[in-house]
Design a protein around this motif. Structure first.
Motif, PDB file in Angstrom:
ATOM      1  N   PHE A 121       0.842  -1.202   0.000  1.00  0.00           N
ATOM      2  CA  PHE A 121       0.000   0.000   0.000  1.00  0.00           C
ATOM      3  C   PHE A 121       0.874   1.246   0.000  1.00  0.00           C
ATOM      4  N   PHE A 122       1.884   1.256   0.869  1.00  0.00           N
ATOM      5  CA  PHE A 122       2.771   2.417   0.963  1.00  0.00           C
ATOM      6  C   PHE A 122       3.580   2.611  -0.317  1.00  0.00           C
ATOM      7  N   ILE A 123       4.136   1.515  -0.852  1.00  0.00           N
ATOM      8  CA  ILE A 123       4.964   1.622  -2.056  1.00  0.00           C
ATOM      9  C   ILE A 123       4.145   2.163  -3.219  1.00  0.00           C
ATOM     10  N   ALA A 124       2.928   1.640  -3.390  1.00  0.00           N
ATOM     11  CA  ALA A 124       2.066   2.130  -4.471  1.00  0.00           C
ATOM     12  C   ALA A 124       1.771   3.613  -4.307  1.00  0.00           C
ATOM     13  N   GLY A 125       1.475   4.030  -3.070  1.00  0.00           N
ATOM     14  CA  GLY A 125       1.188   5.437  -2.828  1.00  0.00           C
ATOM     15  C   GLY A 125       2.392   6.327  -3.038  1.00  0.00           C
ATOM     16  N   ALA A 126       3.555   5.871  -2.560  1.00  0.00           N
ATOM     17  CA  ALA A 126       4.769   6.678  -2.699  1.00  0.00           C
ATOM     18  C   ALA A 126       5.145   6.856  -4.171  1.00  0.00           C
ATOM     19  N   LEU A 127       5.079   5.769  -4.944  1.00  0.00           N
ATOM     20  CA  LEU A 127       5.420   5.867  -6.365  1.00  0.00           C
ATOM     21  C   LEU A 127       4.418   6.741  -7.110  1.00  0.00           C
ATOM     22  N   PHE A 128       3.160   6.690  -6.690  1.00  0.00           N
ATOM     23  CA  PHE A 128       2.162   7.521  -7.357  1.00  0.00           C
ATOM     24  C   PHE A 128       2.387   9.007  -7.078  1.00  0.00           C
ATOM     25  N   THR A 129       2.817   9.342  -5.864  1.00  0.00           N
ATOM     26  CA  THR A 129       3.095  10.755  -5.576  1.00  0.00           C
ATOM     27  C   THR A 129       4.247  11.270  -6.428  1.00  0.00           C
ATOM     28  N   VAL A 130       5.269  10.424  -6.633  1.00  0.00           N
ATOM     29  CA  VAL A 130       6.383  10.810  -7.511  1.00  0.00           C
ATOM     30  C   VAL A 130       5.881  10.997  -8.942  1.00  0.00           C
ATOM     31  N   SER A 131       5.014  10.099  -9.377  1.00  0.00           N
ATOM     32  CA  SER A 131       4.451  10.198 -10.728  1.00  0.00           C
ATOM     33  C   SER A 131       3.633  11.474 -10.886  1.00  0.00           C
ATOM     34  N   ASN A 132       2.888  11.822  -9.847  1.00  0.00           N
ATOM     35  CA  ASN A 132       2.108  13.065  -9.879  1.00  0.00           C
ATOM     36  C   ASN A 132       3.013  14.279 -10.002  1.00  0.00           C
ATOM     37  N   LEU A 133       4.116  14.271  -9.255  1.00  0.00           N
ATOM     38  CA  LEU A 133       5.064  15.388  -9.321  1.00  0.00           C
ATOM     39  C   LEU A 133       5.646  15.503 -10.729  1.00  0.00           C
ATOM     40  N   LEU A 134       6.033  14.370 -11.321  1.00  0.00           N
ATOM     41  CA  LEU A 134       6.597  14.395 -12.671  1.00  0.00           C
ATOM     42  C   LEU A 134       5.565  14.890 -13.681  1.00  0.00           C
ATOM     43  N   SER A 135       4.305  14.517 -13.465  1.00  0.00           N
ATOM     44  CA  SER A 135       3.247  14.978 -14.368  1.00  0.00           C
ATOM     45  C   SER A 135       3.031  16.480 -14.247  1.00  0.00           C
ATOM     46  N   ASP A 136       3.199  17.018 -13.029  1.00  0.00           N
ATOM     47  CA  ASP A 136       3.102  18.470 -12.858  1.00  0.00           C
ATOM     48  C   ASP A 136       4.257  19.183 -13.562  1.00  0.00           C
ATOM     49  N   LEU A 137       5.441  18.570 -13.508  1.00  0.00           N
ATOM     50  CA  LEU A 137       6.608  19.176 -14.152  1.00  0.00           C
ATOM     51  C   LEU A 137       6.564  19.018 -15.665  1.00  0.00           C
ATOM     52  N   PHE A 138       6.014  17.903 -16.121  1.00  0.00           N
ATOM     53  CA  PHE A 138       5.921  17.612 -17.566  1.00  0.00           C
ATOM     54  C   PHE A 138       4.475  17.234 -17.897  1.00  0.00           C
ATOM     55  N   PRO A 139       3.587  18.220 -17.949  1.00  0.00           N
ATOM     56  CA  PRO A 139       2.148  17.940 -18.073  1.00  0.00           C
ATOM     57  C   PRO A 139       1.731  17.283 -19.375  1.00  0.00           C
ATOM     58  N   VAL A 140       2.653  17.135 -20.329  1.00  0.00           N
ATOM     59  CA  VAL A 140       2.289  16.482 -21.587  1.00  0.00           C
ATOM     60  C   VAL A 140       1.959  15.011 -21.361  1.00  0.00           C
ATOM     61  N   ALA A 146       0.887   6.192 -25.440  1.00  0.00           N
ATOM     62  CA  ALA A 146       0.621   6.677 -26.785  1.00  0.00           C
ATOM     63  C   ALA A 146      -0.493   7.721 -26.792  1.00  0.00           C
ATOM     64  N   LEU A 147      -1.567   7.461 -26.050  1.00  0.00           N
ATOM     65  CA  LEU A 147      -2.686   8.399 -26.005  1.00  0.00           C
ATOM     66  C   LEU A 147      -2.268   9.718 -25.353  1.00  0.00           C
ATOM     67  N   SER A 148      -1.455   9.606 -24.302  1.00  0.00           N
ATOM     68  CA  SER A 148      -0.998  10.819 -23.636  1.00  0.00           C
ATOM     69  C   SER A 148      -0.156  11.676 -24.571  1.00  0.00           C
ATOM     70  N   ALA A 149       0.652  11.031 -25.422  1.00  0.00           N
ATOM     71  CA  ALA A 149       1.484  11.765 -26.376  1.00  0.00           C
ATOM     72  C   ALA A 149       0.662  12.329 -27.529  1.00  0.00           C
ATOM     73  N   LEU A 150      -0.399  11.632 -27.930  1.00  0.00           N
ATOM     74  CA  LEU A 150      -1.219  12.072 -29.056  1.00  0.00           C
ATOM     75  C   LEU A 150      -2.266  13.123 -28.676  1.00  0.00           C
ATOM     76  N   ALA A 151      -2.614  13.155 -27.394  1.00  0.00           N
ATOM     77  CA  ALA A 151      -3.716  14.002 -26.948  1.00  0.00           C
ATOM     78  C   ALA A 151      -3.572  15.489 -27.345  1.00  0.00           C
ATOM     79  N   PRO A 152      -2.398  16.103 -27.197  1.00  0.00           N
ATOM     80  CA  PRO A 152      -2.297  17.521 -27.569  1.00  0.00           C
ATOM     81  C   PRO A 152      -2.548  17.784 -29.052  1.00  0.00           C
ATOM     82  N   TYR A 153      -2.407  16.771 -29.879  1.00  0.00           N
ATOM     83  CA  TYR A 153      -2.558  16.963 -31.325  1.00  0.00           C
ATOM     84  C   TYR A 153      -3.932  16.539 -31.852  1.00  0.00           C
TER      85      TYR A 153
END
Length: 450
Positions: A281-300, A441-448
């Motif tokens: 539970f903790f590992i999943a949550g911790a990795l998700f918070t890191v992923s959220n931070l990266l998504s904020d830094l690179f919102p694409v 792939a969808l995340s990369a295609l979405a802006p276009y």
């Protein structure tokens, strides 16, 4: 779906087949005659209570409804083979709301809980983390390296062909890819349609729940088509398996690629199991918070995409103690068994619009694109797999139908129809890694395209 994905899938193939034909006398581990009265009491109590009674009551509602509906759907002959439990969970609560028989207090409670708790993120983070980190590393590298080729080509061809069809017919390439091909190949509702709806909302504005209704019909219809195609491939293998070399592997994916030997599950004390699950539970949550931070830094890219990449890189390049892998795997098993019916019910209550579902299902163009996505996936995966020394039918099932079905329950239904239950780990790679590639792939295609 691997042999560790849900409890019953850790059994040998013979036991899996037996469980598929027998009547389950328990729901969520309780006897049916105990669970159903308790669930009814909980639902009545909540319906007579004012709204906003919190997370505990909300869990009682969604687990009660999800447990009963999943049990009913998986107990009906033939219907259970096409994912009946999942279909009932995603449609029945929405139908209750549509016809006006669902108490407003239940609807308000579930909506408030889902919106404020991030229940969707909670479930998806557990599924992604546990599915990748809990998969045997050798299987991911050896078998995954070979089957990834048809998976990647299948995704690319399906997106290209369905996108072109959408453009030619006037609905638009973006609509065809994001609302038909994407959800079909995304790995089900929890790990596919939900994050896709969030990717769409992130790039188009509005609420993810508004888009989810348009994604669910493609997922449900595609799963039924996958079962039919699996049965057709099985019959073709029996009748025409001799027509050309490497057409029918009779359940063997490729020469030189074998499934890991089945081992008995280690018995653990309840205390040790709870500690492992808490760690997962903790590992999943911790990795998700890191992923959220990266998504904020690179919102694409969406946070789920970063989570998939982090888990895959960690699994391949970082030596992890066995107890860490066991912890995320155990947490995955818990969430897959206890929370998927619950989240499907929650989604049904807050996000499924029956009028729109009926409109989409009655649209010949929409249905045709859904059918074509599944058929193209099977044909391309079979052919490309054959080119890289996989058996044609087994590659079509593993890399094609494994992408297009419901995910965990869909994998099992497809393999039952094709009589190839020993391919379970390879469909897991398609559902998990392939579904993750679809999100990337969808995340990369979405802006276009949105």
């Amino acid at each position: 779906m691997t042999s560790r994905e849900v409890k019953e899938d850790s059994a040998p193939a013979e036991q899996v087949q037996e469980s598929a034909t027998s009547f389950d006398r328990t729901i969520m581990g309780l006897p049916v005659l105990a669970f159903i009265p308790m669930a009814i009491i909980a639902l009545i109590a909540v319906s007579l209570t004012s709204e906003g009674t919190g997370m505990t009551a909300a869990f009682a509602v969604v687990i009660s409804l999800g447990g009963i509906l999943m049990w009913v759907g998986n107990s009906i002959p033939y219907f259970k083979v096409i994912g009946g439990g999942v279909i009932l969970c995603i449609l029945v609560p929405a139908i209750f709301k549509y016809v006006g028989v669902m108490p407003g207090s239940i609807e308000g409670l579930v909506a408030s809980f889902y919106d404020t708790s991030g229940f969707g993120e909670f479930v998806v983070a557990a599924l992604i983390t546990g599915s990748i980190l809990g998969m045997p590393r050798s299987l991911l590298i050896k078998a995954g390296a070979r089957i990834l080729i048809p998976i990647i080509v299948t995704i690319a061809v399906c997106f290209t062909v369905i996108g072109l069809i959408g453009q030619v017919t006037g609905v638009g390439a973006g609509y065809a890819i994001f609302f038909v091909a994407g959800p079909v190949l995304g790995g089900g509702v929890a790990a596919g349609a939900i994050p896709i709806s969030e990717i769409i909302a992130q790039n188009s504005g509005g609420s993810a729940a508004e888009y989810l209704t348009s994604l669910v019909p493609a997922v449900a219809v595609a799963n039924i088509i996958c079962i039919i195609v699996a049965a057709v491939l099985n019959n073709a293998g029996k009748r025409h398996g001799h027509r050309f070399k490497a057409f029918n592997g009779k359940g063997v994916l490729a020469q030189g690629v074998r499934l890991p030997e089945a081992t008995a599950e280690k018995l653990q004390s309840p205390t040790a199991a709870v500690k492992l699950a808490a760690m997962g539970f903790f590992i999943a949550g911790a990795l998700f918070t890191v992923s959220n931070l990266l998504s904020d830094l690179f919102p694409v890219l969406h946070a789920y995409v970063f989570l998939i990449v982090i888990c895959a890189l960690a699994k391949i390049f970082v030596p992890m103690p066995q107890y860490v892998e066991e912890s995320v795997d155990l947490w995955y098993v818990f969430v897959a068994n206890a929370m998927i019916p619950a989240i499907l019910v929650a989604i049904s209550v807050i996000a499924i619009n029956i009028d729109e579902v009926l409109s989409l299902v009655s649209d010949p163009g929409y249905m045709a694109m859904t059918l074509l996505t599944v058929v193209i996936a099977a044909l391309v995966a079979g052919f490309v797999g054959w080119l890289v020394k996989l058996y044609w039918i087994e590659s079509a099932i593993s890399a094609g139908l494994g992408l297009a079905d419901f995910g965990s329950s869909g994998d099992l239904a497809v393999l039952q129809a094709s009589q190839r239950l020993n391919l379970l780990p390879f469909l897991s790679i398609s559902s998990r890694i392939g579904g993750g590639l679809v999100l990337v792939a969808l995340s990369a295609l979405a802006p276009y395209l949105l």
